[in-house]
Each structure stands twice: as structure tokens, then as C-alpha cells.
Design a protein around this motif. Sequence first.
Motif, PDB file in Angstrom:
ATOM      1  N   PHE A  13       0.841  -1.193   0.000  1.00  0.00           N
ATOM      2  CA  PHE A  13       0.000   0.000   0.000  1.00  0.00           C
ATOM      3  C   PHE A  13       0.880   1.247   0.000  1.00  0.00           C
ATOM      4  O   PHE A  13       2.004   1.232   0.502  1.00  0.00           O
ATOM      5  N   VAL A 216      -5.152  -3.393  -4.714  1.00  0.00           N
ATOM      6  CA  VAL A 216      -4.011  -2.758  -5.362  1.00  0.00           C
ATOM      7  C   VAL A 216      -3.975  -3.138  -6.845  1.00  0.00           C
ATOM      8  O   VAL A 216      -2.942  -3.497  -7.408  1.00  0.00           O
ATOM      9  N   GLN A 338      -5.898   6.579   0.570  1.00  0.00           N
ATOM     10  CA  GLN A 338      -5.012   5.448   0.858  1.00  0.00           C
ATOM     11  C   GLN A 338      -5.507   4.623   2.043  1.00  0.00           C
ATOM     12  O   GLN A 338      -5.534   3.385   1.992  1.00  0.00           O
TER      13      GLN A 338
END
Length: 377
Positions: A13, A216, A338
Motif C-alpha cells: 500500500f 491494489v 489510501q
Amino acid sequence: MSEPRARDLGVPFDGTPGEWNAITDVPGVLVGYETLIAGEPHEASVARTGVTAILPRGRDDAGVPCAAGVYSMNGNGELTGRSWIEESGTLALPIALTNSHAVGAAHTGVDRWVHREHPELSAEWMLPVVGETWDGYLNQINAGHVRPEHAIAAIDAAASGPIAEGNVGGGTGMNCYGFKGGSGTASRVVDHGGDRYTVGVFLQANFGTRHELRLVGRPLGRDSAAANPYEEVEWFVRDGERARARAGAGSVIGVVVTDAPLLPGQCAALARRVPLGLARTGTSGSHFSGDIFLACSTANPGAFTSSMPTAGPGSDDYETSRFVPWGHIDPLYEAVVQATEEAVANVLVAARDMVGRDGHFSPALPHDEVRRAFRAD
């Protein structure tokens, strides 16, 4: 040994998380759960539900306003107290999250807790914030399992530090992307000049269709070998037409808390960024999903008050607040996106298989599929 989270399975991440990679990294924030799991699938009343409590300023300072803002991506859901947040730009009481048919019980529980601990606040008026998502696939949602005392217990249990995720609190009976869903969190640290701030996100995740899921950028959902009974038509037919749930239905409530000093309008702007983080995980936002988001800032204590005056204004009867300039707010937006993306992943990794009412089964996201998808990295 602690339970694995998405990072432990090799998922990379962006951004820098706080110490616990949780909303509790924001100083003063407490989170508590009351988890209700009772009854066997064949029994008449099966509980797979609960209450989550989020206290932005902890217990002692409940009632001290935070600048706050809300955003609804899709309004097929409920977040009480929203009209006052939109009017005043403030949030002052503990936040509760539960199932769709337990909003009233949780609301009463917050009221009773405030009256017990802060009677000076309850002497005026209280407009608690209670959010909900639908757990009727696994939970007997009309059985009245959640009572006011469960919301009180969740607030009393609230603590800082690392927090449980998955099948806990209000997220106990939830599903996400056709897998077992629930509660999840993540955080990001943001530098502003010489200061450092934390942005924490907490999700009650009950949304998405299996084929949409990406982590992702990797398309995990469509290639999963796990069973997907939640999206199969057999249980729709068996339960009757009126009991149908559509794939992608169910909702998500997102709570963002930061110690960065912000105006109410800037908090609303942070809330609008939560859907961008959700989109990274694949959702297109179902019409049948209530997707509602709240953001607040714990900075500027003593500002944004709204108490009934006992006298006319004096010569210095003003409030002031310090806030990040709009031109420098982008790093906070990035942090919300995020942390939201990672919170979804943490929900899915933490959740475990669950069997609920009438034998309904919700499978966990297989950890080996996640590891395999990111092994090359």
C-alpha cells in the motif's frame, strides 16, 4: 500471535501508516465493540450482529465539538444527526454503528450513556450520530437483538491502541464483495510544515459484488475459488421474493477522524474522498447500497460551540480556529484515499467464515489467494 492483516499477506500500500495503522492512531480516539453472536442456524432467533462505538475525543471530552462534515455517495442508508452536522458543522457525541433495524436502540443507548456520564449535556438536547448497514443475510435482523444497553457497553469498552477487525461490533454479520465483511481500519501520517498529523479511517463494510473486487489493482474477486452463496439465487427463492437482497447491496459507513486543524467544509471535503478509496477496491456503487461518510477534526477544542447563551454577547464574545489552508489540503485527501483502500483490505483479511440464520453461509476471503496474487512482488 496477532491476527494477520492485509500487509502481512504481502499486499503493498502507498503512504505511511501510524503506529497501529488504525483510526486510534489519532490522539484521543477510542473504539469499542459489543459483539452479539448467539443461536444455532436452525433456531428461530439467530444473532450475528452488534454495535461499534467511536469516540473522537474520548469519554471525558464527549460533548466538546469537533468540526465535522458528511457526504452521501448513495443515500439508501441511514446516518442520524446528519442534518445538524450540515447545519452547524459540528459533531460532539460518540458515534455508533450497528445494523439497519437497530438504529433506534443504538440511538437510545448513546443518549442514556451521555445522560449517565455527562448530565449537563443531556439537559439541553442530544442528536447522536448512528450509522447502519444491513446484516439480514446472516442475522435475524427483525428479532430486536440489539438493545440500548449494548450501545452503552460498546462505549464503555472503547479503548485506544490496536483494535479488532472483521466479525466484531456492528460489522459482525456483514458481507463485502461476496465474502465475509465487517469492521476495518487504517491510518496515514501527513506532514504539514513542521507539524505531523494523522488521518484515521474506520469502515463498516457491507458492499460490493464478488467480480468487482480488486486489491491494489489485482482482480481477486473474479478469480476466487471460494463459494459465493450470498450472490446465488437459491436463497432468494427459498426466503421469498420480499426477502431478496441484490448482489452489491448492503451499504458502507465510513468514519474519518484527523487531528489536523480543519474547517467544517474541509471535513466534508475529506468525507467526499472516501468513495475514491472504495473505488480502488473495485466498487461501482450499487443503487441498493447506502454509502455514507463522516469526517471530523479533533483540533481546535473550544471552537465551534453551540450552547444556549445565558447572557448577551460581550465585547470579546468570539471564537477562533486555526486550519490548514485549502491550497495545502491535498496530502490529507491522499491520506483518506489510501487509508480507505487499506481499511477495505483489512476488513476482508480479518473476517472469518460465518454461518448465520437459516444456514446462510458467508465465506472469508482465502488468504492463500491473496498471498499468491502478490507473491511476484
